[in-house]
Design a protein around this motif. Structure first.
Motif, PDB file in Angstrom:
ATOM      1  N   THR A   1      77.539  20.107 -88.482  1.00 49.69           N
ATOM      2  CA  THR A   1      77.871  19.654 -87.249  1.00 49.69           C
ATOM      3  C   THR A   1      78.828  20.423 -86.625  1.00 49.69           C
ATOM      4  O   THR A   1      78.950  20.721 -85.445  1.00 49.69           O
ATOM      5  CB  THR A   1      78.401  18.159 -87.370  1.00 49.69           C
ATOM      6  N   GLY A   2      79.846  20.920 -87.288  1.00 49.11           N
ATOM      7  CA  GLY A   2      80.920  21.385 -86.809  1.00 49.11           C
ATOM      8  C   GLY A   2      80.237  22.993 -86.408  1.00 49.11           C
ATOM      9  O   GLY A   2      80.571  23.439 -85.149  1.00 49.11           O
ATOM     10  N   ALA A   3      79.677  23.511 -87.016  1.00 47.37           N
ATOM     11  CA  ALA A   3      78.730  24.757 -86.891  1.00 47.37           C
ATOM     12  C   ALA A   3      77.999  24.664 -85.483  1.00 47.37           C
ATOM     13  O   ALA A   3      78.274  25.377 -84.438  1.00 47.37           O
ATOM     14  CB  ALA A   3      78.176  25.123 -87.720  1.00 47.37           C
ATOM     15  N   TRP A   4      77.349  23.799 -85.269  1.00 49.25           N
ATOM     16  CA  TRP A   4      76.497  23.381 -84.115  1.00 49.25           C
ATOM     17  C   TRP A   4      77.220  23.023 -82.934  1.00 49.25           C
ATOM     18  O   TRP A   4      77.171  23.369 -81.719  1.00 49.25           O
ATOM     19  CB  TRP A   4      75.347  22.594 -84.213  1.00 49.25           C
ATOM     20  N   LEU A   5      78.614  22.415 -83.184  1.00 50.55           N
ATOM     21  CA  LEU A   5      79.578  22.106 -81.876  1.00 50.55           C
ATOM     22  C   LEU A   5      80.128  23.330 -81.574  1.00 50.55           C
ATOM     23  O   LEU A   5      80.254  23.336 -80.183  1.00 50.55           O
ATOM     24  CB  LEU A   5      80.594  21.075 -82.544  1.00 50.55           C
ATOM     25  N   ASP A   6      80.496  24.138 -82.377  1.00 51.78           N
ATOM     26  CA  ASP A   6      80.767  25.480 -82.016  1.00 51.78           C
ATOM     27  C   ASP A   6      80.053  26.131 -81.145  1.00 51.78           C
ATOM     28  O   ASP A   6      80.368  26.809 -80.034  1.00 51.78           O
ATOM     29  CB  ASP A   6      81.313  26.180 -83.077  1.00 51.78           C
ATOM     30  N   VAL A   7      78.877  26.171 -81.506  1.00 47.94           N
ATOM     31  CA  VAL A   7      77.703  26.905 -80.804  1.00 47.94           C
ATOM     32  C   VAL A   7      77.616  26.286 -79.353  1.00 47.94           C
ATOM     33  O   VAL A   7      77.594  27.118 -78.026  1.00 47.94           O
ATOM     34  CB  VAL A   7      76.483  26.775 -81.491  1.00 47.94           C
ATOM     35  N   LEU A   8      77.530  24.869 -79.347  1.00 47.60           N
ATOM     36  CA  LEU A   8      77.503  24.053 -78.061  1.00 47.60           C
ATOM     37  C   LEU A   8      78.890  24.711 -77.011  1.00 47.60           C
ATOM     38  O   LEU A   8      78.640  24.974 -75.900  1.00 47.60           O
ATOM     39  CB  LEU A   8      77.601  22.684 -78.156  1.00 47.60           C
ATOM     40  N   VAL A   9      79.948  24.476 -77.791  1.00 48.30           N
ATOM     41  CA  VAL A   9      81.359  24.820 -76.860  1.00 48.30           C
ATOM     42  C   VAL A   9      80.908  26.296 -76.413  1.00 48.30           C
ATOM     43  O   VAL A   9      81.245  26.361 -75.245  1.00 48.30           O
ATOM     44  CB  VAL A   9      82.476  24.705 -77.626  1.00 48.30           C
ATOM     45  N   LYS A  10      80.627  27.141 -77.086  1.00 49.43           N
ATOM     46  CA  LYS A  10      80.798  28.651 -76.793  1.00 49.43           C
ATOM     47  C   LYS A  10      79.601  28.482 -75.549  1.00 49.43           C
ATOM     48  O   LYS A  10      79.878  29.171 -74.402  1.00 49.43           O
ATOM     49  CB  LYS A  10      80.143  29.408 -77.778  1.00 49.43           C
ATOM     50  N   TRP A  11      78.678  28.118 -75.691  1.00 52.75           N
ATOM     51  CA  TRP A  11      77.482  28.074 -74.544  1.00 52.75           C
ATOM     52  C   TRP A  11      78.112  27.467 -73.317  1.00 52.75           C
ATOM     53  O   TRP A  11      78.144  28.239 -72.298  1.00 52.75           O
ATOM     54  CB  TRP A  11      76.177  27.421 -74.954  1.00 52.75           C
TER      55      TRP A  11
END
Lengths: 748, 748
Positions: free
Chosen positions: B94-104
């Motif tokens: 989850t943490g990893a995908w949140l990072d991706v979402l935030v970056k995008w």
């Protein structure tokens, strides 16, 4: 008399609290002597009481009129910080100078400096340009001008072994003659002391001196031991010495212990150059900070200050705290590497080492050896030195060989004993495993001899050998089958490195330490403060995790707990105790087995007689069957001293500990109500045993009384709980009994 | 209704335990409904009882015949580890995908990818050779093909601000409409929950979803907030959701909490990429592991697993856990540097930030703002975006600017906004300090709005700005006076670097964090896991030390404690409470203020009436004045359900909770003895208040009964202790009362 025997003889199979109260020679302390301190060696402090005293004192300070009421508490607090900081500085400097001493003694085994006997090899050669040969440093064969190669080797070997024997022997002699408590690591005792055990002679200045000097000699002798545990002991001795100058510590055992906890953290901080590891060691292994956040805070400060001092003295001019810098390791690790790593973690050698060490300790106690501690040390050091000279990886001091094993191969740097030579892989693996096995045996024997000895460094060395061996094997496999599917994630060009055997050594060391000490988070922090391998924290965590899982399956206790159990110190392990449905009734001594004082029934003389007859540390006071309170032996003694001679001899005047609801007229009672502790903790005997154990663990209690509707039904003391929690260990109290050397005495 | 209002209304100035027991709408739970779980939101769990239930269950499992007795406990234990490991994996991913979402989302504010809308800038340009310009990534002005430079700037700025508003507004709308508990950081609530507070709706799957999505939107909007605290909340929601599938957690609140503690550690581990920091955060800030060593162990495992998962998903292809790698810093530090460093530490800005944040929170609650939470978020995000676009050091996302501020100057790398330009020193210092001041204001306002928001990252950013400014000033001083005596320890050649301003930024961040959170050891570990600056651990420790000393002098509470106090959760701070000589009598509710049940005097109907009349959570049972035991409201309700209709209506049959020593014949009593808790903790009221507080803190009690010679004299509940420990804070319960928007309502 050797220390192994003269440690307080408090451990028979079933120990009652009062036995901790005996003085060294087995007699009761005489009743009339004015004892300057309230506790004698071997007793347990009463935390609640100590805290109450401290509270009173602080309250008295605060309630002073005007500015004094503000300034005095401030002065108190700054005095406390002064002691913490001074202890930190002292420990840092001591640690640094011990390093210097060890280095010099170690180098002395190989040669001497031509222009100054007291220079070590590095200092002696410090003016030389790099690359030049150092002519000022003469090996012994050069000193004695021996030409033949065979003669040179023989002389070097002879002096190497001889000096090992001399160093180790003199350390043992010093310990045996002057400070028997200075032997061994000291951590089990520190744990017990921090838990409330009173053992002041363990922390005496004399012990400090002998442990410091003996430690340097022992480490320099090349025995399979480390300086980490003993440094914690040294740190505590220093703090204890400092505390004597300040009433607030000297007169309060609880405050003193908080100071000692901070000092212990500083000791670890200096030993490993690991200030955070020190704090966490205190947190996890010494289990002292759980109760008090401000203790952790003080430990933090002491630990940082000690490390700053160490860095400031900077004994070897490197200005670095990291001892075994890992560099040049590959930053990325691959999934397949988990297999060898888990293999390292699963290694059961930690548990084996503990078991062997216990067996050796038992054998030593129950055989002739117990009479010849110095001879034992001399023999073991001779054997160690001889073996070390033969087996290549153990010839160097533990520290140097560990640093080399942790190092990755680097074509630009000299190769350490051909470790990086791919063609010599099998020899290297064989030698490494042989070294590890030899070291396990030597360490199991050495840890417990009459000499200051820590277990950390040898354990790291063993683990590093094994880890490097596994790393070499994995690397060999990769070189043999670079295209195998398991190595697919490696770079396609086999000349690029894919596996870092030096890092495997770090992992092996972590796993081994985990198995021996059963530490978790503090171990990980110490390892990466030692190696600087921060980016590799995850594999280290995984290894420590597996090794603890496997180790716990083979026996829950780490090596320090085992020694505490064998010496039978009154220390409550912070385990998560689960009963099987038992209640407090199961663990309490019921009323009919207790000696209680019936209030207002005893005359002063009878009270005195009771005190003479029973050695218990205190007595519950009841009226009919109702519990009135508790009174300690010391309090009764104090009380009896205040009784007038007339009252004392009047058999009709009864001692009254509680004047409330008294049935006697005032003229026929002796009022001792000031000596009663009314605020005793009471439970019903129906409470789960788990809760009773929990309360002892968390509130640092000394006893709990059980009542029902106000009637006393029983009592449990800390000793009962200690016995309960140690009951699974077969050799409890094995080392606190008299050694069985009667056989030998009959024979001679 | 906004969350700030709908949090349990448990806080009037003097709160009684029963008030925690009210359901959301203020009514008592109806007596006849079969409640599936024993506790309702707002109550406190009874740890002793939960542990007893768990003990019973384990005992039942173990006592099964044959292999089942061996296998079932093993299955239990493996189920527990399964949940811990699954939670760790889930949190990592989850943490990893949140990072991706935030970056995008963040990149979307500046432009879009020409060949795929869902690529972020880095992914979009990934195929490009280094040095080439990336043509696939189009800024908005390029997309809309605007030629004039002014038009370009205007459009970029407009979209930048607009999207900030859209992101922040939609996050606020989501939170307000669907999951009011998803606002704020969540750590105060987690602390309360781990301490025994029941607040299940705070951990619902709906909250999980909204907090996750809202967090990504909030971070991407560029508001002055971080994702760390909310990630801990998300982690706990996930573990809570998982726990529902396993009876051993679902039916036992204590076990559930142990799992949540592990999940919280994993959350921090993922948020900072700091597995050790996670464990230590749990240890120090959440204060959960002190009681149970196995909780720490589980947290360790969960934390490691979460970090491994994060690294495995590897959202940005760097495979590194260290977020703000510090490199190129000078390894050696000099004694004179202690002066600027201590200056950083002495900074009182942490306390100022806390105070400002409290004032804003109070103002928000007591003004019109409380009715327009989404509008507030929109306005603040617009202001933040506008200011950020203007002030250079805050235009980039917090993370990027921190990374740049931590970086040392390196001629081979691009200069970050001219920070390394020695001639622009004064501009830089001015801009940095301006940025810090603006950020303090924005952060104080943002933390507490109706939006998921953490305080860690903005605090680091503020500290980094200040630290860098101090570093630049020191460097400037050195450049101006390289021969001054204070700089004697620097290398003689002034072109060599002597001062590392990037490292000063790290120190500033540590000091600021120390001032705001008052963490010590976990903070140091987190900082150097963030920066990899292991060799600089000592200066970091010194800075944290001073900032905590100074901060504590200005007010003992960190920001989380302050929020707990304002929301008045029943949480016991782990402070070292010292009374001023008071005893338990001072804090207990005395007998005449208690509702007690006299055994064998009430008929079933009267008992039912008593239950209706009083809302207390439980009642002591006495016979005459002797305490018999304690019975909770739930138990009485259960008991009454078993009473036959005949007995219920018979006014002559009395309820008997203890049949021992009964005075009534068997025919005229209703036997309810199975419902009595006999194992209640009793103290004398003469015990020091300190000890009472201590017992509540360490044994996780819900109540203590005071007795004297078996007679009940009073009772103290957890609520009393919470009030006592929070009494120094002026705004206790300020946020749990009804907002004062009546003014506005009158006006409209």
């Amino acid at each position: 008399m050797p220390s192994a025997k003269s440690a307080p003889r408090n451990g028979q199979a079933h120990v009652d609290e009062e036995l901790y109260e005996l003085t060294e020679d087995g007699r009761l302390p005489s009743d009339n002597s004015k004892v300057p301190r309230k506790y004698h060696d071997g007793s347990s402090i009463d935390w609640l009481h100590e805290e109450a005293v401290e509270r009173e004192r602080i309250h008295a300070l605060r309630s002073q009129a005007g500015a004094r009421g503000l300034l005095l508490p401030l002065l108190e607090s700054s005095r406390m910080w002064f002691v913490v900081i001074m202890a930190g500085v002292g420990i840092g400097i001591t640690g640094a100078w011990l390093d210097v001493l060890v280095k010099w003694l170690g180098d002395l085994r190989e040669g001497r400096c031509s222009y100054g006997f007291f220079y070590n090899q590095v200092a002696c050669c410090s003016g030389i340009d790099p690359g030049d040969k150092c002519l000022d440093w003469l090996t012994w064969s050069e000193t004695f001008n021996i030409q033949s190669l065979f003669g040179q080797s023989l002389l070097q070997c002879f002096i190497y072994v001889l000096l090992a024997i001399v160093f180790a022997g003199s350390a043992a002699l010093l310990v045996e003659s002057y400070a028997p408590y200075a032997f061994h690591t000291g951590i089990p005792e520190i744990k017990a002391i921090l838990g409330g055990y009173v053992f002041d002679s363990f922390l005496s200045p004399w012990t400090l001196l002998i442990k410091g000097v003996g430690l340097a000699l022992a480490v320099a002798s090349g025995l399979s031991l480390g300086k980490e545990g003993p440094l914690v002991h040294v740190a505590c001795c220093m703090a204890f010495g400092l505390s004597r100058f300040f009433k607030q510590f000297h007169h309060n055992e609880a405050q003193k212990r908080k100071l000692l906890a901070a000092a212990a953290a500083a000791g670890v901080s200096v030993a490993f150059g690991s200030p955070l590891g020190g704090v966490l060691f205190g947190l996890e292994e010494l289990d002292t900070f759980a109760s008090e956040t401000d203790v952790m805070w003080r430990a933090f400060v002491a630990s940082a200050i000690a490390a700053v001092s160490l860095q400031w003295v900077n004994p070897f001019g490197t200005a670095k705290l990291v001892l075994f810098q890992v560099n040049n390791a590959i930053d990325v690790w691959r999934a397949f590497e988990l297999i060898p790593w888990l293999g390292l973690g699963v290694g059961v050698l930690g548990s084996v080492l503990i078991k062997m060490n216990v067996e050796v300790a038992l054998y030593r106690r129950n055989s002739y050896l117990s009479n010849w501690p110095v001879l034992e040390v001399v023999c073991v050091s001779a054997i160690t030195a001889a073996i070390s000279y033969l087996v290549v990886f153990s010839r160097q001091a533990n520290g140097t060989s560990i640093a080399n094993l942790f190092q990755e191969c680097d074509p630009t740097k000299p190769d350490y004993h051909g470790l990086c030579n791919p063609t010599a892989m099998w020899e290297n693996v064989f030698l490494l495993i042989l070294t590890a096995i030899i070291k396990i045996g030597l360490t199991a024997w050495t840890f417990g001899m009459m000499i200051p000895a820590g277990i950390f460094l040898p354990t790291i060395a063993i683990g590093a050998c094994l880890g490097r061996a596994v790393g070499l094997l994995t690397q060999g496999l990769y070189r043999a089958y670079p295209k195998a599917w398991i190595f697919l994630s490696c770079p396609p060009d086999p000349s690029e490195r894919c596996i870092s055997p030096g890092f495997y050594a770090v992992l092996g060391a972590s796993a081994m330490l985990g198995g021996v000490t059963r530490m978790t988070i503090s171990l990980v922090v110490i390892v990466f403060e030692l190696t600087g391998a921060l980016s590799h924290v995850l594999p280290i965590m995984i290894c420590v995790m597996t090794s603890k899982w496997v180790g716990d399956a083979m026996g829950k206790d780490g090596i320090y707990s085992v020694w505490i159990a064998m010496r039978h110190y009154p220390w409550l392990p912070p385990v998560d105790y689960r009963d099987k449905g038992e209640t407090g009734a199961n663990i309490m001594k019921s009323l009919d087995r207790l000696v209680v004082i019936k209030d207002e029934t005893l005359s002063a003389k009878e009270l005195q007689a009771l005190l003479q007859k029973y050695t218990y540390n205190g007595f519950p006071i009841v009226r009919q069957t109702q519990l009135v309170g508790f009174v300690t032996r010391d309090k009764i003694r104090d009380a009896l001293e205040t009784v007038s001679a007339e009252d004392y001899s009047d058999r009709m005047k009864k001692c009254s500990f509680s004047t409330r609801d008294s049935l006697l007229p005032e003229t026929s009672r002796i009022d001792l109500s000031g000596y009663l502790e009314e605020a005793v903790l009471q439970l019903r005997k129906e409470v789960p045993q788990e809760l009773v154990v929990n309360m002892f663990q968390k509130l640092n209690l000394r006893r709990i009384l059980f009542t029902h509707a106000g009637e006393l039904t029983g009592m449990t003391t800390k000793t009962d709980i200690v016995s309960l929690l140690m009951s699974h260990f077969p050799h409890t109290a094995a080392l606190s009994q008299q050694p069985m050397y009667s056989m030998w005495q009959r024979a001679s």
